[in-house]
Enzyme design. Structure first.
Site, PDB file in Angstrom:
ATOM      1  N   LYS A  10       0.816  -1.228   0.000  1.00 56.50           N
ATOM      2  CA  LYS A  10       0.000   0.000   0.000  1.00 56.50           C
ATOM      3  C   LYS A  10       0.845   1.272   0.000  1.00 56.50           C
ATOM      4  O   LYS A  10       0.617   2.175  -0.805  1.00 56.50           O
ATOM      5  CB  LYS A  10      -0.925   0.009   1.221  1.00 56.50           C
ATOM      6  CG  LYS A  10      -1.926  -1.120   1.285  1.00 56.50           C
ATOM      7  CD  LYS A  10      -2.841  -1.010   2.483  1.00 56.50           C
ATOM      8  CE  LYS A  10      -2.153  -1.212   3.813  1.00 56.50           C
ATOM      9  NZ  LYS A  10      -1.638  -2.573   4.003  1.00 56.50           N
ATOM     10  N   ASN A  35      -3.088   6.110   6.035  1.00 56.19           N
ATOM     11  CA  ASN A  35      -2.335   5.155   6.845  1.00 56.19           C
ATOM     12  C   ASN A  35      -0.836   5.267   6.619  1.00 56.19           C
ATOM     13  O   ASN A  35      -0.040   4.651   7.304  1.00 56.19           O
ATOM     14  CB  ASN A  35      -2.807   3.725   6.526  1.00 56.19           C
ATOM     15  CG  ASN A  35      -2.402   2.723   7.588  1.00 56.19           C
ATOM     16  OD1 ASN A  35      -2.613   2.933   8.763  1.00 56.19           O
ATOM     17  ND2 ASN A  35      -1.808   1.625   7.152  1.00 56.19           N
ATOM     18  N   HIS A  58      -4.384  -9.878  10.188  1.00 57.12           N
ATOM     19  CA  HIS A  58      -5.248  -9.230  11.189  1.00 57.12           C
ATOM     20  C   HIS A  58      -6.540 -10.029  11.438  1.00 57.12           C
ATOM     21  O   HIS A  58      -7.581  -9.435  11.756  1.00 57.12           O
ATOM     22  CB  HIS A  58      -5.617  -7.808  10.748  1.00 57.12           C
ATOM     23  CG  HIS A  58      -4.430  -6.951  10.416  1.00 57.12           C
ATOM     24  ND1 HIS A  58      -3.422  -6.714  11.315  1.00 57.12           N
ATOM     25  CD2 HIS A  58      -4.107  -6.279   9.281  1.00 57.12           C
ATOM     26  CE1 HIS A  58      -2.513  -5.918  10.750  1.00 57.12           C
ATOM     27  NE2 HIS A  58      -2.902  -5.655   9.522  1.00 57.12           N
TER      28      HIS A  58
END
Length: 527
Positions: free
Chosen positions: A169, A192, A239
């Protein structure tokens, strides 16, 4: 939502940290009555709470703005009834309420709460959120707050080009920002990636477009986000303790496509990303655009004879292709080391995704080339450190899961692999099985090194393995020396841990710095 809608609104901010403190200040500046709650009650939390409450009290006296670009900021007009106007009924005798911080209890919803703004990492199963639902209070993340506040500082609301995925990302967003800049557009890499979206949408800068990195946590708490165009780079288990299942994790990633207006960009090599496009509710006319490391089909970007080509944003997608850049242009200004080969395959994929989003925004082909040439990767992401005795040393400390490590290992051969740390429930059989033929040796360290050693024993028994059981500051120098002993001229010693770092280091940055320091010390010894 207008500024007046915030006046006197009872808002609870969940989390006293890097997202919670800026959110509390912004909300205070808008005239909301803000209470911050946090599970922690340690010395650091108490210091943060005291500082924030003091700040809130100081900024309640005169109506001074609590956030860049908030109404009442220097040079901004203030309409009667705006927060900070002495006639504002939300004021207390010309003063706004301060900020209240409650420590040691992040589960109980403060009385009267109308909205909860949560730090992205707070688990959806916390009692606070169940209480909010029962009270009829919405729950937003900081990304949702930023989305709702676009344009309230008086400027034009810049469109968002959004990127998510399990890995890649940050690199893709930085590539995208570089391309947009090369096209002469005012932009910033935000989200982020470390630059606050709240600062971007409320600050003094007026952007043409924003390149936005979004995590699955952030997307979970951003129900109304509607990007101009978005990309999901890849999907791999990550996650899952937070999301509860792979399906829930993928669904949160897929939120990035909701309401897209021009393009939903997916990875043709990862069918799960294309499935998310098919499930998304988008604006009529929005297109699915794939990227591939192979020859692209219609409505795809890909690679032909070392050239990045576009068959999506051309007049005749069936018969035409637009040359965008050469593979060698990707990060041409970055050092990949003496005699380095082409960029790693996953970085070529990242470049194609960035190019697709830029082309969706109307960027010309020449800007794609110039932006990719100007791009420099962040530290600890396939970063060449040094050559010692004909062996290249590469730092990919950011490879904190097996998916990222697999991409890193695919970029080199032969490799002496330095790995290990906190596995976070991961297994390593698939990673080792795919990478075994590239390995000259392995040096393992960290809490879960035995899991990697067991996978190597099963799938690569011929590969020599050195295990280090030390966790002191000398562990990384020892690992580098052992790797140097195993390596031969022409090899690459690659730090790609496939694990989190917190068992031994503060974060992956510190782990990468320790590796680079150890390599430089080795070079000095052998000079």
């Amino acid at each position: 939502m207008s500024i007046r809608d915030w006046r006197g609104r009872q808002v609870t901010v969940a989390g006293l940290g890097v997202s919670g403190i800026p959110a509390a200040r912004v909300l205070h500046g808008l005239g909301a009555v803000v209470t911050v709650v946090d599970d922690r009650d340690d010395e650091r939390a108490r210091a943060q709470a005291a500082e924030l409450e003091s700040w809130g009290a100081a900024h309640s006296a005169s109506g001074a703005p609590d956030a860049p670009g908030a109404p009442g900021a220097p040079g901004a007009s203030r309409a009667p009834g705006d927060p900070g106007d002495p006639g504002d009924p939300g004021d207390r005798g010309g003063r706004r309420a301060g900020i209240t911080v409650r420590l040691g209890d992040g589960d109980t919803l403060p009385e009267g709460t109308e909205l909860v703004v949560t730090a992205p990492g707070w688990n959806p199963g916390k009692p606070l959120f169940a209480a909010a639902a029962e009270a009829g209070a919405e729950v937003w993340g900081d990304v949702e707050l930023a989305w709702r506040l676009r344009g309230t500082a008086g400027g034009r609301a810049a469109p968002w080009l959004a990127v998510t995925g399990t890995n890649g990302k940050t690199t893709t967003v930085r590539m995208l920002a570089s391309i947009l800049t090369a096209a002469g557009l005012k932009t910033a890499a935000v989200g982020n990636i470390g630059v606050s979206l709240l600062d971007a949408v409320l600050g003094g800068e007026e952007y043409d477009v924003l390149a936005v990195e979004l995590s699955s946590y952030q997307l979970h708490w951003a129900p109304s986000l509607r990007a101009h165009s978005a990309a999901v780079l890849n999907l791999a288990p990550d996650h899952l303790d937070w999301h509860g299942s792979m399906g829930a994790y993928a669904a949160d990633k897929g939120r990035v496509y909701e309401g897209n207006t021009v393009a939903c960009v997916y990875n043709a090599a990862d069918p799960a990303t294309e499935a998310l496009v098919r499930e998304a509710d988008v604006v009529e006319g929005c297109r699915a655009v794939g990227f591939t490391l192979g020859t692209p089909g219609p409505s795809q970007l890909g690679v032909v004879d070392g050239i990045l080509v576009d068959r999506a944003f051309v007049e005749n997608r069936q018969k035409q292709a637009q040359e965008l850049a050469e593979v060698s242009d990707i990060g041409a200004s970055s050092s990949r080391g003496p005699g380095a080969g082409p960029p790693a395959p996953h970085n070529i994929a990242n470049a194609l995704a960035a190019a697709a989003l830029a082309r969706a925004f109307g960027v010309p082909a020449a800007a794609v080339r110039d932006g990719l040439r100007a791009f420099r990767s962040d530290p600890h992401r396939i970063e060449y450190v040094d050559d010692v005795g004909g062996v290249a040393y590469v730092d990919d400390s950011k490879a904190t899961n097996t998916h990222a490590a697999e991409a890193s290992l695919a970029a080199y051969e032969p490799i002496v692999w330095i790995a290990g740390g906190l596995a976070k429930g991961a297994t390593f059989d698939e990673l080792v099985g795919k990478s075994a033929k590239r390995l000259r040796g392995a040096v393992l360290m960290g809490a879960d090194r035995a899991l990697i050693a067991e996978a190597l024993a099963r799938h690569a028994p011929e590969v020599p393995v050195v295990g280090l059981d030390r966790t002191d500051t000398g562990a990384m120098p020892a690992a580098v020396r052992e790797a140097a002993r195993l390596a031969r001229p022409g090899d690459t010693v690659l730090l790609a841990p496939a694990c989190a770092s917190m068992d031994m280091f503060a974060d992956y940055n510190k782990r990468g710095e320790a590796f680079a320091d150890a390599v430089r010390a080795l070079a000095a010894e052998r000079a």
